[in-house]
Design a protein around this motif. Sequence first.
Motif, mmCIF file in Angstrom:
data_model
loop_
_atom_site.group_PDB
_atom_site.id
_atom_site.type_symbol
_atom_site.label_atom_id
_atom_site.label_comp_id
_atom_site.label_asym_id
_atom_site.label_seq_id
_atom_site.Cartn_x
_atom_site.Cartn_y
_atom_site.Cartn_z
ATOM 1 N N ALA A 189 -2.762 50.572 31.248
ATOM 2 C CA ALA A 189 -2.128 51.895 31.321
ATOM 3 C C ALA A 189 -3.109 53.039 31.488
ATOM 4 O O ALA A 189 -2.743 54.108 31.990
ATOM 5 C CB ALA A 189 -1.283 52.118 30.068
ATOM 6 N N GLU A 190 -4.368 52.838 31.096
ATOM 7 C CA GLU A 190 -5.343 53.926 31.171
ATOM 8 C C GLU A 190 -6.278 53.777 32.365
ATOM 9 O O GLU A 190 -7.312 54.450 32.424
ATOM 10 C CB GLU A 190 -6.107 54.034 29.849
ATOM 11 C CG GLU A 190 -5.182 54.469 28.711
ATOM 12 C CD GLU A 190 -5.917 54.676 27.397
ATOM 13 O OE1 GLU A 190 -7.158 54.779 27.402
ATOM 14 O OE2 GLU A 190 -5.232 54.721 26.348
ATOM 15 N N ALA A 191 -5.921 52.880 33.289
ATOM 16 C CA ALA A 191 -6.684 52.742 34.545
ATOM 17 C C ALA A 191 -5.721 52.909 35.720
ATOM 18 O O ALA A 191 -5.640 52.072 36.611
ATOM 19 C CB ALA A 191 -7.409 51.407 34.596
ATOM 20 N N ARG A 192 -4.980 53.996 35.689
ATOM 21 C CA ARG A 192 -3.973 54.303 36.712
ATOM 22 C C ARG A 192 -4.435 55.477 37.543
ATOM 23 O O ARG A 192 -4.905 56.486 36.998
ATOM 24 C CB ARG A 192 -2.654 54.636 36.020
ATOM 25 C CG ARG A 192 -1.475 54.905 36.942
ATOM 26 C CD ARG A 192 -0.252 55.180 36.090
ATOM 27 N NE ARG A 192 0.914 55.522 36.876
ATOM 28 C CZ ARG A 192 2.088 55.848 36.365
ATOM 29 N NH1 ARG A 192 2.252 55.875 35.042
ATOM 30 N NH2 ARG A 192 3.104 56.136 37.148
ATOM 31 N N GLN A 193 -4.325 55.342 38.871
ATOM 32 C CA GLN A 193 -4.743 56.428 39.760
ATOM 33 C C GLN A 193 -3.862 57.663 39.614
ATOM 34 O O GLN A 193 -2.662 57.541 39.341
ATOM 35 C CB GLN A 193 -4.696 55.956 41.209
ATOM 36 C CG GLN A 193 -5.904 55.144 41.618
ATOM 37 C CD GLN A 193 -5.932 54.907 43.109
ATOM 38 O OE1 GLN A 193 -4.898 54.715 43.751
ATOM 39 N NE2 GLN A 193 -7.112 54.914 43.699
ATOM 40 N N ILE B 259 -11.469 44.406 36.721
ATOM 41 C CA ILE B 259 -12.424 43.311 36.895
ATOM 42 C C ILE B 259 -13.266 43.557 38.147
ATOM 43 O O ILE B 259 -14.498 43.505 38.098
ATOM 44 C CB ILE B 259 -11.705 41.956 36.999
ATOM 45 C CG1 ILE B 259 -10.879 41.694 35.719
ATOM 46 C CG2 ILE B 259 -12.704 40.831 37.251
ATOM 47 C CD1 ILE B 259 -11.701 41.565 34.447
ATOM 48 N N SER B 260 -12.631 43.847 39.265
ATOM 49 C CA SER B 260 -13.366 44.063 40.519
ATOM 50 C C SER B 260 -13.956 45.466 40.620
ATOM 51 O O SER B 260 -14.792 45.724 41.490
ATOM 52 C CB SER B 260 -12.451 43.803 41.725
ATOM 53 O OG SER B 260 -11.328 44.675 41.706
ATOM 54 N N GLY B 261 -13.549 46.365 39.745
ATOM 55 C CA GLY B 261 -14.062 47.731 39.781
ATOM 56 C C GLY B 261 -13.604 48.514 38.565
ATOM 57 O O GLY B 261 -13.225 47.942 37.542
ATOM 58 N N SER B 262 -13.613 49.828 38.683
ATOM 59 C CA SER B 262 -13.233 50.713 37.581
ATOM 60 C C SER B 262 -12.485 51.909 38.134
ATOM 61 O O SER B 262 -12.416 52.111 39.357
ATOM 62 C CB SER B 262 -14.480 51.195 36.823
ATOM 63 O OG SER B 262 -15.225 50.130 36.295
ATOM 64 N N LEU B 263 -11.915 52.694 37.239
ATOM 65 C CA LEU B 263 -11.339 53.984 37.610
ATOM 66 C C LEU B 263 -12.441 55.028 37.459
ATOM 67 O O LEU B 263 -12.936 55.261 36.351
ATOM 68 C CB LEU B 263 -10.162 54.322 36.705
ATOM 69 C CG LEU B 263 -9.528 55.710 36.887
ATOM 70 C CD1 LEU B 263 -8.908 55.851 38.276
ATOM 71 C CD2 LEU B 263 -8.481 55.975 35.806
ATOM 72 N N VAL B 264 -12.856 55.630 38.568
ATOM 73 C CA VAL B 264 -13.941 56.609 38.557
ATOM 74 C C VAL B 264 -13.472 57.877 39.261
ATOM 75 O O VAL B 264 -13.111 57.837 40.445
ATOM 76 C CB VAL B 264 -15.207 56.050 39.246
ATOM 77 C CG1 VAL B 264 -16.317 57.110 39.246
ATOM 78 C CG2 VAL B 264 -15.677 54.777 38.571
ATOM 79 N N ASN B 265 -13.437 58.972 38.515
ATOM 80 C CA ASN B 265 -13.014 60.268 39.080
ATOM 81 C C ASN B 265 -11.658 60.173 39.776
ATOM 82 O O ASN B 265 -11.454 60.710 40.874
ATOM 83 C CB ASN B 265 -14.068 60.804 40.048
ATOM 84 C CG ASN B 265 -15.393 61.087 39.370
ATOM 85 O OD1 ASN B 265 -15.424 61.520 38.215
ATOM 86 N ND2 ASN B 265 -16.495 60.832 40.072
ATOM 87 N N GLY B 266 -10.742 59.426 39.142
ATOM 88 C CA GLY B 266 -9.386 59.332 39.643
ATOM 89 C C GLY B 266 -9.167 58.336 40.757
ATOM 90 O O GLY B 266 -8.046 58.231 41.282
ATOM 91 N N ALA B 267 -10.208 57.591 41.138
ATOM 92 C CA ALA B 267 -10.087 56.627 42.237
ATOM 93 C C ALA B 267 -10.576 55.255 41.787
ATOM 94 O O ALA B 267 -11.450 55.138 40.913
ATOM 95 C CB ALA B 267 -10.879 57.098 43.448
ATOM 96 N N CYS B 268 -10.016 54.208 42.392
ATOM 97 C CA CYS B 268 -10.409 52.839 42.073
ATOM 98 C C CYS B 268 -11.618 52.434 42.911
ATOM 99 O O CYS B 268 -11.633 52.646 44.129
ATOM 100 C CB CYS B 268 -9.260 51.873 42.352
ATOM 101 S SG CYS B 268 -7.750 52.194 41.410
#
Length: 493
Positions: A489-493, A450-459
């Motif tokens: 499960a698919e937004a894990r660092q 909600i506050s962000g996304s998983l981008v290139n392995g980082a939140c």
Amino acid sequence: MHKLSLICLLLASTACTLAQHNPQWWGNRNTIVHLFEWKWNDIARECEQFLAPHGYAGVQVSPVAENIIAKGRPWWERYQPISYKLETRSGNELEFASMVRRCNDVGVRIYVDVLLNHMSGDFEGVAHGTGGSVAEPRAKSFPAVPYTNQDFHRSCEIYDWNDRFQVQQCELVGLKDLDQREDYVRVKLIELLDHLITLGVAGFRVDAAKHMAADDLDFIYSGMRNLNTEHGFPKNARPFIYQEVIDHGHETVSRDEYTPLGAVTEFRFSEEIGKAFRGNNALKWLRSWGTGWGFLPSEQALTFVDNHDNQRDGGQELNYKSPKQYKMATAFHLAYPYGISQIMSSFGFEERDQSPPQDAQERIISPEFNAEGACVNGWICEHRWRQIYNMVEFKNVVRGTELSNWWDNGDNQIAFCRGNRGFVAFNNNRYNMWQKLQTCLPAGNYCDVISGSLVNGACTGKIVQVDEQGYAYISIEADEFDGVLAIHAEARQ
């Protein structure tokens, strides 16, 4: 008539109607977006460049049949057809066919808002259409179909909404009411649906279904051909049907008459979710959401926070003008395992009848986007809000899992798991939320989508640390931009 359709008609096969409840999703996708009043070429690009990459399952498009040209070009002119030519302000038949092909090629299905109940209303004199046709609606003369007076019910107004005859045989807000019991009318309507199926659409939203007898609709639906296998649909697949039936629980013409034929729009969902997130009903009661609230069974209910009609009505329903509550309600809609979900994508309006964004020549203009991908030129594009498209992904990730580990504070803070695939929490109180809660997820660091996304392995937003027992400290402050947090499960660092 096609063999399967004939079997449906002769045997009244329940298998045919049950098949009409299947939205024909591609992969694990399971959310429709209504791109209200978008042009066909713009929808095609959106399918390729945004909807498919973000996991949307399908698009409901505005009516495709030639409509009257009304002064000021209000949105509702699209609901006043004068022929079945595929020529509207959204584009022509070639552009429509190209859009359907391009969207299907990337796994995004197209559902057409179809007008089987009526033709244009009491237009004074000769009406001109978006495809060059003319008609005399008051005389019930539509030569481009052609329809004449004998193809319509007699003219009468609806005064008593609990009188079945008036609801189904009189004229809804003056619209000329077709007689679907007439063989000629049935043939024309089936021809329209078949043509759209041949072009590759996956199904139909049936406008004003309540104003047509269920038996007549059953005949028409059963007469449709199967979906076009050249567009990637399985052999013998039936078009998905969802029907507009407004039923608040006290209607003479009931939603239950239409559920054997296809899904039905669950308007009470929209009203009650609006009440809850407006603060007029505690979120704790949402634990029994769905059939526990008297709603239709999940597989029969087309659900939405708002649609193109009720977002303009000023009732309990939320719309884009209350963005924090709207995003919270939409997140709950997509996180809770109930219904066939549809997201609204609007254009901005100050008046109920307002036209979509248009130029000086009254041509609909294409959406334009800023660096973040949000629409900036009169289009609202809620489907492009990060908090919404990331919850569409959440819904895809948790598909097939059950709700578990419900938690609430006895008021307006709630949380729950979706199997071991996702977790969501909401704070609609005027004080902060700080709780150690079971997330049902494996240990690790997860991005709040909600506050962000998983981008290139980082939140890019909040990080939620889940311990070995699945617990995490969940914080949502009362004055935060969004009142919801979601991890999966698919937004894990």
